[in-house]
Scaffold this motif. Sequence first.
Motif, mmCIF file in Angstrom:
data_model
loop_
_atom_site.group_PDB
_atom_site.id
_atom_site.type_symbol
_atom_site.label_atom_id
_atom_site.label_comp_id
_atom_site.label_asym_id
_atom_site.label_seq_id
_atom_site.Cartn_x
_atom_site.Cartn_y
_atom_site.Cartn_z
ATOM 1 N N ALA A 66 -7.186 -11.232 -38.408
ATOM 2 C CA ALA A 66 -6.409 -12.450 -38.178
ATOM 3 C C ALA A 66 -6.834 -13.573 -39.110
ATOM 4 O O ALA A 66 -5.985 -14.225 -39.752
ATOM 5 N N VAL A 67 -8.133 -13.851 -39.203
ATOM 6 C CA VAL A 67 -8.560 -14.994 -40.007
ATOM 7 C C VAL A 67 -8.348 -14.719 -41.498
ATOM 8 O O VAL A 67 -8.022 -15.636 -42.262
ATOM 9 N N ARG A 68 -8.465 -13.473 -41.909
ATOM 10 C CA ARG A 68 -8.258 -13.166 -43.329
ATOM 11 C C ARG A 68 -6.791 -13.270 -43.721
ATOM 12 O O ARG A 68 -6.477 -13.524 -44.885
ATOM 13 N N LEU A 69 -5.895 -13.084 -42.764
ATOM 14 C CA LEU A 69 -4.485 -13.288 -43.071
ATOM 15 C C LEU A 69 -4.179 -14.750 -43.379
ATOM 16 O O LEU A 69 -3.245 -15.056 -44.120
ATOM 17 N N SER A 70 -4.957 -15.663 -42.791
ATOM 18 C CA SER A 70 -4.700 -17.092 -42.956
ATOM 19 C C SER A 70 -5.611 -17.765 -43.969
ATOM 20 O O SER A 70 -5.240 -18.818 -44.516
ATOM 21 N N VAL A 71 -6.797 -17.200 -44.204
ATOM 22 C CA VAL A 71 -7.791 -17.873 -45.046
ATOM 23 C C VAL A 71 -8.151 -16.981 -46.224
ATOM 24 O O VAL A 71 -8.851 -15.970 -46.058
ATOM 25 N N PRO A 72 -7.725 -17.315 -47.425
ATOM 26 C CA PRO A 72 -8.105 -16.520 -48.603
ATOM 27 C C PRO A 72 -9.589 -16.677 -48.913
ATOM 28 O O PRO A 72 -10.246 -17.624 -48.449
ATOM 29 N N PRO A 73 -10.163 -15.769 -49.704
ATOM 30 C CA PRO A 73 -11.568 -15.899 -50.101
ATOM 31 C C PRO A 73 -11.830 -17.253 -50.764
ATOM 32 O O PRO A 73 -11.023 -17.751 -51.549
ATOM 33 N N GLY A 74 -12.972 -17.851 -50.397
ATOM 34 C CA GLY A 74 -13.349 -19.129 -50.973
ATOM 35 C C GLY A 74 -12.738 -20.335 -50.291
ATOM 36 O O GLY A 74 -13.025 -21.476 -50.679
ATOM 37 N N GLU A 75 -11.913 -20.104 -49.272
ATOM 38 C CA GLU A 75 -11.320 -21.211 -48.537
ATOM 39 C C GLU A 75 -11.996 -21.340 -47.172
ATOM 40 O O GLU A 75 -12.911 -20.588 -46.852
ATOM 41 N N GLU A 76 -11.518 -22.269 -46.344
ATOM 42 C CA GLU A 76 -12.304 -22.720 -45.206
ATOM 43 C C GLU A 76 -11.625 -22.469 -43.862
ATOM 44 O O GLU A 76 -10.418 -22.655 -43.697
ATOM 45 N N LEU A 77 -12.466 -22.071 -42.894
ATOM 46 C CA LEU A 77 -12.068 -21.904 -41.500
ATOM 47 C C LEU A 77 -12.866 -22.886 -40.665
ATOM 48 O O LEU A 77 -14.095 -22.910 -40.724
ATOM 49 N N VAL A 78 -12.187 -23.697 -39.854
ATOM 50 C CA VAL A 78 -12.833 -24.679 -38.982
ATOM 51 C C VAL A 78 -12.898 -24.117 -37.572
ATOM 52 O O VAL A 78 -11.901 -23.602 -37.043
ATOM 53 N N LEU A 79 -14.063 -24.233 -36.942
ATOM 54 C CA LEU A 79 -14.232 -23.745 -35.574
ATOM 55 C C LEU A 79 -15.499 -24.308 -34.960
ATOM 56 O O LEU A 79 -16.301 -24.949 -35.648
ATOM 57 N N ASP A 80 -15.669 -24.067 -33.669
ATOM 58 C CA ASP A 80 -16.857 -24.537 -32.969
ATOM 59 C C ASP A 80 -18.095 -23.802 -33.469
ATOM 60 O O ASP A 80 -18.029 -22.614 -33.826
ATOM 61 N N ALA A 81 -19.242 -24.478 -33.446
ATOM 62 C CA ALA A 81 -20.469 -23.897 -33.971
ATOM 63 C C ALA A 81 -20.954 -22.699 -33.171
ATOM 64 O O ALA A 81 -21.690 -21.853 -33.697
ATOM 65 N N ASP A 82 -20.578 -22.604 -31.894
ATOM 66 C CA ASP A 82 -20.993 -21.479 -31.063
ATOM 67 C C ASP A 82 -19.888 -20.443 -30.881
ATOM 68 O O ASP A 82 -19.984 -19.571 -30.014
ATOM 69 N N ALA A 83 -18.853 -20.520 -31.687
ATOM 70 C CA ALA A 83 -17.752 -19.576 -31.573
ATOM 71 C C ALA A 83 -18.221 -18.149 -31.838
ATOM 72 O O ALA A 83 -19.130 -17.908 -32.641
ATOM 73 N N HIS A 84 -17.593 -17.202 -31.164
ATOM 74 C CA HIS A 84 -17.933 -15.796 -31.343
ATOM 75 C C HIS A 84 -17.817 -15.389 -32.807
ATOM 76 O O HIS A 84 -18.655 -14.640 -33.328
ATOM 77 N N ILE A 85 -16.806 -15.869 -33.501
ATOM 78 C CA ILE A 85 -16.602 -15.513 -34.906
ATOM 79 C C ILE A 85 -17.794 -15.920 -35.748
ATOM 80 O O ILE A 85 -18.157 -15.231 -36.712
ATOM 81 N N VAL A 86 -18.445 -17.015 -35.381
ATOM 82 C CA VAL A 86 -19.621 -17.498 -36.121
ATOM 83 C C VAL A 86 -20.909 -16.847 -35.613
ATOM 84 O O VAL A 86 -21.749 -16.400 -36.395
#
Length: 339
Positions: A66-86
Amino acid sequence: MIDLRSDTVTRPTPAMRAAMADAEVGDDVYAEDPTVRALEERVAGMFGGRHTGLFTPTGVMANQIAVRLSVPPGEELVLDADAHIVAHEDGAAAWHGGIQTRTTLSPRGLLRPEDVASLLRVGDTYTVGTRAVAVEQTHNRGGGAVYPLAQLQAIRDLTTAAGVALHCDGARIWHAHVATGTAFAEYGALFDTLSVCLSKGLGAPAGSVVLLPEDRMPEARRMRHRMGGAMRQAGILAAGGLYALDHHVERLAEDHGHARMIADRLGEEGLDVVAPETNLVLVRLPEPRPDAATVVARCREAGVLVSGFGPRLVRMVTHLDADASSCAKAAEVVAGACA
């Protein structure tokens, strides 16, 4: 042993095993497994039908697609610091997708619209641009906290205005639905992509579904294949997910009640318990109480498995395989271990 480490420890019920054994199967690499396709269509329909579903073996893979469909390499994803993805996906966004994450600390992990507004930035020659925001419903490290629908809508309005995608890690979104009564379709209307997990809470042995725009499906299927997630007769697993959707969603209210019962009992002992909204119970252990590792070890000796979620934080998760008497016993054991 009473196992409250996670709601992933459940085992398929006899009826679920029977459904899996009887599943009609085909080759899902060719998109020809009828049970997989039925599951994908079922989940997409539950969330309003504006997305197409793709079955994946794991929730991590669903999130990463999902996140790779929206965020190309070298670009940014914003989320909470304790998010599962992080916190719990082994840096997969950076490792596999070359994605930069920009994080902020949020109350119980729930991003506030004003924080999102301050973090969004437009990219140029010298600045990395935000391409997507991710929220987690419910929030794992926030103790199963539920985003209010209005808060999600405010974040959606911000991302739409900024031309930024919005992803939901909805591994436990089933719990949010049961706790609040919010329709799945209301959630589905908010997000560009959405992942849901069948093996957390719902009791299936494996599998998640990522919901995405139909025109991105060829790319998503190729990503799944590239990450080793293209399975053949996967309908055997998908049948467990279909059974769970039919029989294990509304019963999550029982798990929520068990979590409140545990929290209430521990509160009677003067323990610092984060009030559970769903099926996760967090206990803080300030000095002079024992640390989390000691509590975990004491509980194991007494026949109860819990998780250390930090040096002085213990987590318990109620689920399908832990009935009321088991949870009551576990509460007594944890109370004693924290003394």
